[in-house]
Design a protein around this motif. Structure first.
Motif, PDB file in Angstrom:
ATOM      1  N   GLU A 156      54.279   5.063   9.808  1.00  0.00           N
ATOM      2  CA  GLU A 156      54.547   6.314  10.525  1.00  0.00           C
ATOM      3  C   GLU A 156      55.959   6.812  10.218  1.00  0.00           C
ATOM      4  N   GLU A 215      53.319  13.167  13.441  1.00  0.00           N
ATOM      5  CA  GLU A 215      53.822  11.900  12.881  1.00  0.00           C
ATOM      6  C   GLU A 215      54.986  11.374  13.714  1.00  0.00           C
ATOM      7  N   HIS A 269      53.550   9.711  16.652  1.00  0.00           N
ATOM      8  CA  HIS A 269      53.033   8.391  16.264  1.00  0.00           C
ATOM      9  C   HIS A 269      54.191   7.398  16.149  1.00  0.00           C
ATOM     10  N   GLU A 280      45.190  11.391  11.621  1.00  0.00           N
ATOM     11  CA  GLU A 280      45.428  11.304  10.168  1.00  0.00           C
ATOM     12  C   GLU A 280      44.264  11.946   9.401  1.00  0.00           C
TER      13      GLU A 280
HETATM   14 FE   LIG Z   1      50.705   9.162  11.574  1.00  0.00          FE
END
Ligand SMILES: [Fe+2]
Ligand SMILES: [Fe+2]
Length: 189
Positions: free
Chosen positions: A36, A66, A69, A150
């Motif tokens: 990530e 992202e 994440h 994703e």
């Molecule tokens: Fe990701």
């Protein structure tokens, strides 16, 4: 008589249960954190080049996800007393370089890079979810949620002409090989 037995326990000597399971979770969290982190850097590299392009809004949205994440794994690592991969400084540079280099080849090449990376991460998260089975349901739910994000990134990049990038097949293969190598290394170092 020579006793050549290795005094250190091997995986096979361990009882089924805690130590190997902890190791498995440790590896998963470390490699996911690295992945990530790399993803954030790839999108930052893309935005450094394409920040004012037609694709900027799409890339920025992916980059934000992202970052969410990454925040999750940033929180989970210290909770599980796990150190990040030793390769973090390298991924800082390599992720950004990959994003910027593909973006310099054009918006479609940047999208092709995204498709390749996300396909590898999709496989990677699917493998982890299968390995966890019924164990660690909270971690598994996180992995499954991120995997859906994703796949959505991959689909969005495909919708933005990824496959029309010049040299798509070669570019995709190169990025996938690099991503798999990054995963392999980050789960070990
Ligand atoms: Fe990701
Ligand atoms: Fe992603």
């Amino acid at each position: 008589m020579n006793d050549t037995a290795d005094p250190k326990p091997t995986l096979a000597d361990r009882l089924p249960g805690d130590p190997s399971r902890r190791e498995m979770v440790e590896r998963m969290l470390r490699v996911n954190h690295a992945g990530e982190y790399g993803a954030v850097r790839i999108y930052e590299g893309q935005l450094a080049v394409l920040g004012k392009s037609a694709s900027a809004a799409v890339i920025r949205r992916m980059a934000e996800q992202e970052r969410d994440h990454l925040d999750t794994f940033d929180r989970l690592l210290p909770e599980h007393r796990i150190r990040p991969t030793l390769l973090s400084p390298f991924w800082h540079v390599a992720g950004f370089a990959l994003g910027a280099a593909t973006a310099l080849m054009g918006e479609r090449a940047a999208m092709a890079c995204t498709v390749a990376v996300e396909e590898v991460i999709d496989e990677h998260y699917a493998t982890q979810a299968a390995q966890l089975g019924d164990e660690e349901p909270k971690l598994k739910a996180v992995i499954e949620e991120f995997r859906r994000d994703e796949v959505a990134h991959r689909d969005e990049a495909l919708a933005h002409g990824a496959e029309l990038a010049p040299g798509y097949t070669l570019l995709s293969a190169a990025v996938k090989t690099g991503s798999r190598l990054a995963i392999w290394l980050s789960s070990r170092l």
